[in-house]
Design a protein around this motif. Structure first.
Motif, short mmCIF file in Angstrom:
data_model
loop_
_atom_site.label_atom_id
_atom_site.label_comp_id
_atom_site.label_asym_id
_atom_site.label_seq_id
_atom_site.Cartn_x
_atom_site.Cartn_y
_atom_site.Cartn_z
N LEU A 86 26.51 -1.20 -27.57
CA LEU A 86 25.63 -1.22 -26.40
C LEU A 86 24.50 -2.23 -26.60
N LEU A 87 23.89 -2.20 -27.77
CA LEU A 87 22.72 -3.06 -28.02
C LEU A 87 23.08 -4.53 -28.01
N LEU A 88 24.34 -4.84 -28.34
CA LEU A 88 24.69 -6.26 -28.37
C LEU A 88 25.58 -6.68 -27.21
N SER A 89 25.96 -5.75 -26.33
CA SER A 89 26.90 -6.12 -25.27
C SER A 89 26.27 -7.09 -24.27
N ASN A 90 24.98 -6.99 -24.09
CA ASN A 90 24.28 -7.89 -23.19
C ASN A 90 23.70 -9.02 -24.03
N PRO A 91 23.86 -10.29 -23.61
CA PRO A 91 23.33 -11.38 -24.44
C PRO A 91 21.83 -11.24 -24.70
N TYR A 92 21.40 -11.77 -25.82
CA TYR A 92 20.03 -11.51 -26.29
C TYR A 92 18.96 -12.04 -25.35
N ARG A 93 19.30 -13.02 -24.49
CA ARG A 93 18.26 -13.55 -23.61
C ARG A 93 18.16 -12.78 -22.29
N HIS A 94 18.91 -11.68 -22.20
CA HIS A 94 18.79 -10.80 -21.04
C HIS A 94 18.21 -9.47 -21.50
N GLN A 95 17.34 -8.93 -20.69
CA GLN A 95 16.87 -7.58 -21.01
C GLN A 95 18.03 -6.61 -20.81
N LEU A 96 17.95 -5.50 -21.47
CA LEU A 96 19.03 -4.52 -21.38
C LEU A 96 18.40 -3.18 -21.00
N ASN A 97 18.92 -2.58 -19.94
CA ASN A 97 18.39 -1.30 -19.52
C ASN A 97 19.19 -0.20 -20.22
N PHE A 98 18.49 0.65 -20.96
CA PHE A 98 19.20 1.71 -21.66
C PHE A 98 19.48 2.88 -20.72
N THR A 99 20.75 3.29 -20.64
CA THR A 99 21.08 4.53 -19.91
C THR A 99 22.15 5.27 -20.72
N PHE A 100 22.24 6.57 -20.52
CA PHE A 100 23.28 7.33 -21.22
C PHE A 100 24.66 6.99 -20.66
N GLU A 125 18.41 2.80 -43.91
CA GLU A 125 19.53 3.70 -43.58
C GLU A 125 20.00 3.44 -42.15
N ASP A 126 19.03 3.25 -41.24
CA ASP A 126 19.39 3.00 -39.84
C ASP A 126 20.11 1.66 -39.70
N LEU A 127 19.61 0.64 -40.41
CA LEU A 127 20.30 -0.66 -40.36
C LEU A 127 21.74 -0.50 -40.85
N ASP A 128 21.93 0.25 -41.94
CA ASP A 128 23.29 0.44 -42.47
C ASP A 128 24.15 1.17 -41.45
N ALA A 129 23.58 2.19 -40.82
CA ALA A 129 24.36 2.95 -39.83
C ALA A 129 24.79 2.02 -38.70
N ASN A 146 13.62 -1.51 -31.06
CA ASN A 146 13.44 -2.32 -32.28
C ASN A 146 14.81 -2.76 -32.80
N PHE A 147 15.75 -1.83 -32.82
CA PHE A 147 17.05 -2.16 -33.41
C PHE A 147 17.85 -3.12 -32.55
N ARG A 148 17.53 -3.19 -31.26
CA ARG A 148 18.23 -4.21 -30.46
C ARG A 148 17.94 -5.59 -31.05
N THR A 149 16.67 -5.82 -31.39
CA THR A 149 16.31 -7.11 -31.96
C THR A 149 17.04 -7.34 -33.29
N PHE A 150 17.06 -6.33 -34.15
CA PHE A 150 17.70 -6.52 -35.46
C PHE A 150 19.22 -6.71 -35.31
N VAL A 151 19.82 -6.00 -34.37
CA VAL A 151 21.27 -6.13 -34.16
C VAL A 151 21.60 -7.52 -33.61
N GLN A 152 20.77 -8.02 -32.71
CA GLN A 152 21.05 -9.35 -32.14
C GLN A 152 20.86 -10.45 -33.19
N VAL A 153 19.88 -10.30 -34.05
CA VAL A 153 19.70 -11.29 -35.12
C VAL A 153 20.88 -11.18 -36.10
N ASP A 154 21.38 -9.97 -36.28
CA ASP A 154 22.55 -9.76 -37.13
C ASP A 154 23.77 -10.48 -36.54
#
Ligand code: AMP
Ligand code: ZN
Length: 492
Positions: free
Chosen positions: A295-309, A99-103, A41-49
């Motif tokens: 991490l959430l914004l390093s890949n452009p928004y029109r590409h899916q991003l695979n989450f890994t540690f 709170e999460d958005l602020d963080a 969810n936050f990937r979307t909010f971060v990219q819109v940000d």
């Protein structure tokens, strides 16, 4: 510089500009506050940000509206299970969301609108559709949108609905709809269910009508941009367009932006798959909010991003590298003048950064431009030929970078402490990584006091004590750096 953004509606990358020449009016679908958000969810909010921050950096005024869906099936179900009203159930998750958005350093939209506070606007919109025979009431008291009345239905998702046979669908009987595809505008309550008494009859709004009504309330019947995650394109956004344009006979949003998913092992991160991490999960494992943002914004928004540690650890070292360089330039004392080669590299980084973001928000290229500057800046600084003029110019570029990326300011310790306090309140201390507990066992003031004691021990040549303190701090995750200006410390 022209800002260009892919438009799902037209399938083209197009210029994004305010229709009124002044303020970019945008709507982004917000959260449903029935639980904690996950980092997908936050990937979307971060990219819109990123978009809103870049627009502002380029001098475009923004009026950004976000809804809070504080009534829906899951909320009603969860509130009933907890034996509280929906108004008692949702604030906790709404607060957690902010709170999460602020963080994650996500800026607040100009307008935040709760669904439950806009019921009259939704009712009025449904009545407007009904007056054109585009909304109808079924026997159970629900209201539906008549898709057959909208010849343009499907224009956003480009789905082809011809050949769908209404009669074959069982839900026709169940809901007494005119067509299986017709979607709910207003849902009649089941016995005992929470509802509003309105001119439409008792009930609650459907999800799609919420967004149409709130977008039009705050942005007018036509506005510049509508955004959300890729899953919202159909049916949510398609239905928003259908309802809004059928009611107003005007284009709803001119530009549509869809952020692609955050995946885990090739699957969408989602609650239902059970493959999700909340921001809090990650903070309590000792990860940094700034690294998660990067991490959430390093890949452009029109590409899916695979989450890994591993990816998260890479982002953590990227944040470190950027901050160390920033501190080095900010805190250094450089001779007067400017090195022309470095000045040219800095100019190029500035231009490439801006051009990358202006080109459909290419965050990966924008970041690469800044890392080129970090690399060359470090080499030139090591050789002693970085001059005061270069430092000022580099800081200016890093400020521009951070106006969009927002990762340079170190709030890590405070955020971890806040997450810990939350875990304690919620009885989740068992989920906290040991390293986080150890680090949090020392406050900044306690660290300063120990460092003062160590300085005193060194002055009185009590090296056993001073080494002991360094060791104690190190075990608690605090690194000391002795420099000519005194001792600096940071948390590992
Ligand atoms: P929700 O709270 O479920 O309504 O979702 C809030 C926002 O997160 C919406 O814009 C969704 O499209 C988006 N979203 C949900 N899952 C993901 C995911 N795995 N990756 C990116 N965005 C997502
Ligand atoms: Zn929406």
């Amino acid at each position: 510089m022209t800002i260009r953004l892919f438009n799902t509606l037209t399938n083209n990358i197009e210029e994004l500009c305010p229709g009124d020449g002044k303020t970019l009016r945008m709507y982004a679908c917000g959260p449903t506050v029935y639980d904690y958000g996950h980092i997908g969810n936050f990937r979307t909010f971060v990219q819109v940000d990123v978009l809103r921050r870049f627009l502002r950096l380029q001098g475009v005024e923004v009026r950004h509206v976000m809804n809070i869906t504080d009534v829906d099936d899951k909320i009603i179900r969860n509130a009933a299970a907890a034996d509280v009203s929906i108004a008692e159930y949702t604030p906790r998750f709404e607060d957690a969301f902010f709170e999460d958005l602020d963080a994650l350093a996500v800026e607040r939209p100009e307008v935040i609108s709760r669904a439950t506070e806009c019921i009259p606007e939704m009712v009025a919109l449904i009545q407007r559709l009904a007056s054109q025979n585009l909304a109808y009431k079924t026997k159970d008291g629900s209201w539906y949108f008549r898709i057959a009345g909208d010849p343009e239905y499907g224009k956003l998702s480009k789905k082809d609905f011809t050949g769908i046979n209404d009669g074959a669908r069982i839900d026709l009987d169940e809901y007494d709809k005119d067509s299986a595809r017709d979607f709910a505008l207003w849902k009649a309550p089941k016995p005992g269910e929470y509802h509003w008494n309105t001119e439409l009859g008792p009930g609650r709004p459907g999800w799609h009508i919420e967004c149409s009504a709130m977008a039009m309330k705050y942005l007018g019947e036509s506005f510049d941009l509508h955004a959300g995650g890729e899953d919202l394109m159909f049916p949510h956004h398609e239905n928003e367009i259908a309802q809004s344009e059928s009611a107003t006979h005007k284009p709803f949003a001119r530009h549509w932006m869809h952020v692609r998913f955050l995946l885990v092992e090739g699957k969408k991160m989602s609650k239902s798959e059970g493959n999700f991490y909340t921001l809090r999960d990650l903070l309590l494992k000792g990860h940094k909010a700034a690294a998660i943002r990067l991490l959430l914004l390093s890949n452009p928004y029109r590409h899916q991003l695979n989450f890994t540690f591993d990816g998260l650890l890479d982002a953590t070292s990227s944040v470190e590298r950027l901050r160390t360089f920033h501190q080095r330039i900010l805190g250094g004392k450089f001779p007067e003048g400017a090195n022309p080669d470095l000045a040219a590299v800095t100019d190029k980084a500035r231009e490439d950064f801006t051009a990358a973001l202006a080109n459909d928000l290419n965050t990966a290229e924008a970041l690469a431009a800044i890392f080129d500057l970090v690399r060359v800046g470090n080499v030139v600084s090591d050789s002693g030929s970085l001059l005061a003029g270069n430092a000022a110019q580099i800081i200016e570029v890093l400020d521009r970078f951070d106006a969009v990326f927002a990762v340079l300011q170190d709030r890590d310790a405070d955020l971890t402490r806040a997450a810990l306090a939350w875990a304690e309140r919620e009885g989740r201390l068992d989920q906290v990584a040991a390293s986080v507990l150890v680090q949090a066992s020392l406050s900044d003031a306690q660290i300063d006091a120990l460092i003062a004691e160590r300085n005193e021990a060194r002055r009185s040549r009590n090296f056993a004590r001073s080494d002991g303190i360094r060791m104690e701090l190190s075990e608690k995750g605090i690194l000391l750096e002795d420099s000519k200006d005194g001792v600096r410390w940071k948390r590992k």
